[in-house]
Design an enzyme around this catalytic site. Structure first.
Site, PDB file in Angstrom:
ATOM      1  N   ILE A 128     -69.948  16.485 -58.183  1.00  0.00           N
ATOM      2  CA  ILE A 128     -70.168  15.009 -58.329  1.00  0.00           C
ATOM      3  C   ILE A 128     -69.209  14.452 -58.893  1.00  0.00           C
ATOM      4  O   ILE A 128     -68.972  14.533 -60.056  1.00  0.00           O
ATOM      5  CB  ILE A 128     -71.691  14.874 -59.145  1.00  0.00           C
ATOM      6  CG1 ILE A 128     -72.687  15.432 -58.266  1.00  0.00           C
ATOM      7  CG2 ILE A 128     -71.773  13.391 -59.288  1.00  0.00           C
ATOM      8  CD1 ILE A 128     -74.011  15.398 -59.213  1.00  0.00           C
ATOM      9  N   PRO A 129     -68.113  13.824 -58.349  1.00  0.00           N
ATOM     10  CA  PRO A 129     -66.733  13.488 -58.827  1.00  0.00           C
ATOM     11  C   PRO A 129     -66.566  12.298 -59.940  1.00  0.00           C
ATOM     12  O   PRO A 129     -65.993  11.267 -59.289  1.00  0.00           O
ATOM     13  CB  PRO A 129     -66.001  13.428 -57.475  1.00  0.00           C
ATOM     14  CG  PRO A 129     -66.887  12.910 -56.569  1.00  0.00           C
ATOM     15  CD  PRO A 129     -68.372  13.376 -57.006  1.00  0.00           C
ATOM     16  N   CYS A 130     -67.244  12.605 -61.089  1.00  0.00           N
ATOM     17  CA  CYS A 130     -67.165  11.512 -61.690  1.00  0.00           C
ATOM     18  C   CYS A 130     -65.595  11.180 -62.234  1.00  0.00           C
ATOM     19  O   CYS A 130     -65.051  10.213 -62.905  1.00  0.00           O
ATOM     20  CB  CYS A 130     -68.212  11.883 -63.000  1.00  0.00           C
ATOM     21  SG  CYS A 130     -67.825  13.298 -63.878  1.00  0.00           S
ATOM     22  N   HIS A 131     -64.729  12.126 -62.218  1.00  0.00           N
ATOM     23  CA  HIS A 131     -63.246  12.102 -62.467  1.00  0.00           C
ATOM     24  C   HIS A 131     -62.617  11.190 -61.565  1.00  0.00           C
ATOM     25  O   HIS A 131     -61.651  10.632 -61.902  1.00  0.00           O
ATOM     26  CB  HIS A 131     -62.604  13.229 -62.117  1.00  0.00           C
ATOM     27  CG  HIS A 131     -62.635  13.975 -60.815  1.00  0.00           C
ATOM     28  ND1 HIS A 131     -63.750  14.547 -60.672  1.00  0.00           N
ATOM     29  CD2 HIS A 131     -61.675  13.972 -59.885  1.00  0.00           C
ATOM     30  CE1 HIS A 131     -63.498  14.919 -59.196  1.00  0.00           C
ATOM     31  NE2 HIS A 131     -62.263  14.622 -58.826  1.00  0.00           N
TER      32      HIS A 131
END
Length: 162
Positions: A128-131
């Site tokens: 889950i690409p919060c970056h």
């Protein structure tokens, strides 16, 4: 009961957690909110098939590929957080979105700060690409795993920032 295994990424040791059917957590050791969504016993079990799939996905990702997710994810959180995390999964590899853009997708009156709180509590890093979430005008902002790790993930995806 939850199961866990470790993963040695090029940017730090990680813990992968599962309920046996889906990934419920992926954290860098010592990050903020480490294991915060696990409310039950965790048993180390390296040989779950889902863990093999996640390790392969992470290997491919850290080798500069854009792997497809071939396993279930099940992050635990409030309805609001889950809504934000769903939007994060829609940010394409190599692209970014701002907190404000995510907020406006939820509601015209939603605050970017509320979105930031949800992003910061993401229990499944990288997948889950919060970056990929940036501040106003593409500014680099915090990351629960550490800003140094966010920078490395952005570089890996060839994302530039201010």
């Amino acid at each position: 009961m939850y199961f866990s295994t470790n993963y040695s990424s090029p940017i730090g040791q990680m813990l992968i957690a599962s309920d046996g059917e889906a990934i419920t957590g992926l954290w860098f050791y010592a990050q903020k909110h480490f294991k915060s969504t696990i409310d039950d016993e965790i048993v180390k079990k390296d040989d779950l098939s889902i863990f093999r799939n996640v390790r392969q996905w992470l290997d491919d990702y850290f080798n500069g590929l854009n792997p497809k997710i071939n396993f279930k994810i099940k992050p635990a959180g409030t309805d609001f957080r889950i809504k934000v995390w769903k939007i994060l999964t829609e940010i394409p590899y190599g692209q970014t979105m701002t907190y404000g853009e995510i907020a406006s997708r939820i509601s015209p009156t939603m605050s970017a700060q509320a979105v930031g709180g949800a992003v910061g509590h993401n229990p499944i890093a990288i997948i889950i690409p919060c970056h990929r979430v940036m501040g106003v005008n593409g500014k680099l902002t915090g990351y629960a795993g550490g800003l140094d790790k966010k920078i490395e993930l952005l570089k890996l995806e060839r994302i530039t920032w201010i």
